[in-house]
Design a protein around this motif. Structure first.
Motif, PDB file in Angstrom:
ATOM      1  N   VAL A  69      41.726 -32.767 -66.608  1.00 33.90           N
ATOM      2  CA  VAL A  69      41.289 -33.903 -65.811  1.00 33.90           C
ATOM      3  C   VAL A  69      42.535 -34.683 -65.418  1.00 33.90           C
ATOM      4  O   VAL A  69      43.278 -35.145 -66.280  1.00 33.90           O
ATOM      5  N   SER A  77      44.859 -38.860 -67.259  1.00 33.91           N
ATOM      6  CA  SER A  77      43.685 -38.863 -68.130  1.00 33.91           C
ATOM      7  C   SER A  77      44.038 -38.215 -69.462  1.00 33.91           C
ATOM      8  O   SER A  77      44.873 -37.299 -69.518  1.00 33.91           O
ATOM      9  N   TYR A  88      36.729 -32.620 -64.486  1.00 33.18           N
ATOM     10  CA  TYR A  88      37.795 -31.613 -64.411  1.00 33.18           C
ATOM     11  C   TYR A  88      38.097 -31.303 -62.959  1.00 33.18           C
ATOM     12  O   TYR A  88      37.196 -31.023 -62.163  1.00 33.18           O
ATOM     13  N   HIS A 112      36.481 -39.540 -64.193  1.00 34.57           N
ATOM     14  CA  HIS A 112      36.855 -38.337 -63.457  1.00 34.57           C
ATOM     15  C   HIS A 112      36.378 -37.092 -64.194  1.00 34.57           C
ATOM     16  O   HIS A 112      36.313 -37.052 -65.415  1.00 34.57           O
TER      17      HIS A 112
END
Length: 240
Positions: free
Chosen positions: A233, A158, A134, A132
């Motif tokens: 994130v 995360s 931001y 992933h």
């Protein structure tokens, strides 16, 4: 500040936590302030955050991508006007990636910096090893009397580094340890344009703002008070 007697230098405050002075130039700072003014407008605009115990945070907040409320995320402003949260712009995500690479690169080395910026394991501490990017911004506005108590950014899935950008008035930023809200901690003066990144072993460190320094914002910004933009994130599935 003009003509520093002792120029400020980048500093590793703790493992994985780096302060980079003057990372944003004045033009970039003004562009971010203009964007924040648009994001602060309703619906889903700047609000006062209320805690479960009935208190209120003195810094006001607006969110992008996901709406944060104590202590979870939602797609709508569940503790405010109920509107859908404003989208997180791609250019802000790229700014976050560049900030991590710039902050952690000289400390970790080029391969680790790439890992930190793009979400891979650096072979030692994890600096966010999911796929992933931001996707969340929490933007806090502090007037002269606002504070932020010691807390951890622990509601994401995360462990990618948190990116913090300061605009306007300077503040005392207190960066602590991962075990408690008490000492040991380090107080850092964050000025307008400064970058602070923390990840890896410092990702869950307690931190806060015990004091804002009113009247210290650069005059050309036209901002009274302090804006802090934190990029994170989430690690959440897109469909949740």
């Amino acid at each position: 500040m003009d003509a520093e007697l002792f120029p400020r230098e980048r500093t590793q405050v703790a493992p994985g936590a780096v302060h980079v002075p003057d990372w944003l130039d004045p033009a970039a700072a003004r562009e971010l302030i203009d964007a924040c003014r648009l994001w602060a407008r309703p619906p889903a605009g700047l609000r006062t955050v209320r805690t479960p115990g009935g208190g209120t945070m003195t810094a006001r907040q607006v969110c992008l991508g996901r709406h944060w409320y104590p202590y979870a995320y939602a797609r709508t402003v569940v503790d405010g006007d109920g509107a859908p949260v404003k989208p997180f712009p791609a250019w802000l995500g790229e700014l976050g990636r560049r900030a991590v690479a710039d902050a952690l690169g000289p400390v970790l080395g080029p391969e680790a910096a790439r890992s930190a910026a793009y979400g891979y394991d650096d072979g030692g501490y994890s600096y966010g090893y999911d796929d992933h990017g931001y996707d969340i911004a929490l933007i806090n506005f502090y007037d002269g009397d606002a504070r932020m108590g010691m807390h951890r950014d622990a509601d994401e899935e995360s462990d990618a580094p948190v990116v913090s950008l300061s605009l306007g008035d300077s503040c005392v930023f207190r960066f602590g340890n991962t075990e408690s809200r008490t000492r040991p901690y380090t107080d850092v003066e964050l000025r307008s344009g400064d970058l602070f990144v923390f990840g890896g072993p410092s990702r869950l460190a307690y931190h806060g703002v015990p004091r804002v320094l009113p009247g210290t914002a650069p005059a050309e910004l036209g901002l009274t008070g302090r804006l802090n933009i934190t990029l994170r994130v989430s690690g959440f599935p897109d469909a949740d």
